[in-house]
Scaffold this motif. Structure first.
Motif, PDB file in Angstrom:
ATOM      1  N   ASP A 101       0.807  -1.183  -0.632  1.00 32.30           N
ATOM      2  CA  ASP A 101       0.202   0.054  -0.154  1.00 32.30           C
ATOM      3  C   ASP A 101       0.920   1.228   0.171  1.00 32.30           C
ATOM      4  O   ASP A 101       1.846   0.894   0.681  1.00 32.30           O
ATOM      5  CB  ASP A 101      -1.179  -0.057   1.197  1.00 32.30           C
ATOM      6  N   GLN A 102       0.508   2.261  -0.429  1.00 32.58           N
ATOM      7  CA  GLN A 102       1.125   4.044   0.004  1.00 32.58           C
ATOM      8  C   GLN A 102       1.489   3.988   0.930  1.00 32.58           C
ATOM      9  O   GLN A 102       2.209   4.819   1.189  1.00 32.58           O
ATOM     10  CB  GLN A 102       0.068   4.658  -0.326  1.00 32.58           C
ATOM     11  N   VAL A 105       4.903   3.120   1.452  1.00 27.02           N
ATOM     12  CA  VAL A 105       5.904   3.441   0.662  1.00 27.02           C
ATOM     13  C   VAL A 105       7.326   4.374   1.110  1.00 27.02           C
ATOM     14  O   VAL A 105       8.301   3.747   0.753  1.00 27.02           O
ATOM     15  CB  VAL A 105       5.527   4.155  -0.553  1.00 27.02           C
ATOM     16  N   ALA A 132       1.642   0.067  -5.094  1.00 27.56           N
ATOM     17  CA  ALA A 132       1.310   1.478  -5.228  1.00 27.56           C
ATOM     18  C   ALA A 132       2.744   2.194  -6.610  1.00 27.56           C
ATOM     19  O   ALA A 132       3.835   1.352  -6.353  1.00 27.56           O
ATOM     20  CB  ALA A 132       1.497   2.733  -3.868  1.00 27.56           C
ATOM     21  N   GLY A 134       4.588   4.340  -6.194  1.00 30.59           N
ATOM     22  CA  GLY A 134       6.141   4.887  -6.357  1.00 30.59           C
ATOM     23  C   GLY A 134       7.034   3.622  -5.292  1.00 30.59           C
ATOM     24  O   GLY A 134       8.102   4.537  -5.913  1.00 30.59           O
ATOM     25  N   TYR A 135       6.407   2.899  -5.796  1.00 29.63           N
ATOM     26  CA  TYR A 135       7.974   1.429  -4.983  1.00 29.63           C
ATOM     27  C   TYR A 135       8.334   1.442  -6.398  1.00 29.63           C
ATOM     28  O   TYR A 135       9.456   0.828  -6.016  1.00 29.63           O
ATOM     29  CB  TYR A 135       6.705  -0.138  -4.804  1.00 29.63           C
TER      30      TYR A 135
END
Length: 219
Positions: A101-102, A105, A132, A134-135
Motif C-alpha cells: 500500500d501507499q 512507500v 502502489a 511509488g515502489y
C-alpha cells in the motif's frame, strides 16, 4: 525473458540443482539465496560456496530478507543486509513480504536507501501483487504476482501505471504449474508485461524447493 529463481533448498540436499543454476547462467536474471528465512544466525559454508560459484558464472545473487509486511524493524532488516554481504557477498537483496500500500512507500524507501548503502547493487521487492506506483521509483525489480497457477490464470490485468516502466522491471512467481505448462506460464508473464518470471510445479509450504522445469528440461 529471464528467470529469477528462488531456490529454497540447501546445497547439500540438492547439489545437482545448484550446479544446474551455474550451468544455465545466461538465462538467469538472478538467484535468491535463502539460508534460513534470511542469512541465518551463523555463516553456512555450503551456501557461501554456492554463491561464489554462481557469481563466478556471472549470476546475480540476491540475499533473502523478510520484511514481515513492514513490521520488522529497519535495524533488523539492516542486520540481514550486513550478514548477507559479509557471509555470502551477495550482489543485492530480495525483500519478501512487502506491504503493497501507499502508506508503506516511505518505510520501504528507507529500507532501499539502507540496502544501497550496504552495497546492494540490485534490489528486488516482493509484494506479490501490484503495489502502489511509488515502489517502482526505488526498486530494480518488483514481483507483482506470487501465487498458484489457478490464481495466475485469472489474475487481473496490470494497472495502467506499469506501462511507464520497462517489462524488465516486473517479475511473476508462479507455483503449482501443471507439468508441461511452464512454457505457457512464461508466455503469460510476457503478455502481462513481466520480462522476469519463475514457474515451478511445487506445492505446499515451500513450493520453491526445486528448479523450474524450464531449467531442468534444458540441463
Amino acid at each position: 525473458m529471464k528467470l529469477l529463481v528462488p531456490l529454497y533448498v540447501h546445497p547439500s540436499v540438492d547439489p545437482a540443482a545448484w550446479r544446474t543454476l551455474v550451468d544455465r547462467a545466461p538465462v538467469l536474471y538472478g538467484v535468491v539465496l535463502n539460508a534460513a528465512d534470511g542469512p541465518g544466525r551463523t555463516p553456512d559454508a555450503a551456501f557461501a560456496r554456492a554463491a561464489r560459484e554462481l557469481r563466478s558464472a556471472g549470476v546475480r545473487v540476491l540475499g533473502y530478507v523478510d520484511t514481515d509486511y513492514g513490521r520488522r524493524s529497519a535495524r533488523a532488516v539492516a542486520a540481514d543486509y550486513e550478514r548477507h554481504r559479509a557471509w555470502y557477498d551477495t550482489d543485492g537483496f530480495f525483500l519478501d513480504q512487502v506491504a503493497p500500500d501507499q502508506a508503506g512507500v516511505r518505510h520501504y524507501r528507507r529500507l532501499a536507501r539502507t540496502a544501497r548503502a550496504h552495497g546492494g547493487a540490485t534490489l528486488a521487492l516482493n509484494p506479490g501483487v501490484h503495489p502502489a506506483p511509488g515502489y517502482a521509483s526505488f526498486a530494480d525489480l518488483l514481483v507483482t504476482f506470487e501465487g498458484g497457477w489457478e490464481a495466475y490464470r485469472t489474475a487481473p490485468a496490470a494497472p495502467p501505471w506499469t506501462r511507464g516502466h520497462p517489462p524488465g522491471a516486473f517479475c511473476h512467481l508462479v507455483h503449482g504449474v501443471p507439468s508441461g505448462l511452464s512454457g505457457l506460464a512464461a508466455r503469460t508473464a510476457e503478455l502481462r508485461g513481466a520480462a522476469v518470471h519463475c514457474a515451478v510445479t511445487g506445492h505446499g509450504p515451500n513450493p520453491w524447493s526445486s528448479l523450474p522445469p524450464a531449467l531442468r528440461n534444458a540441463s
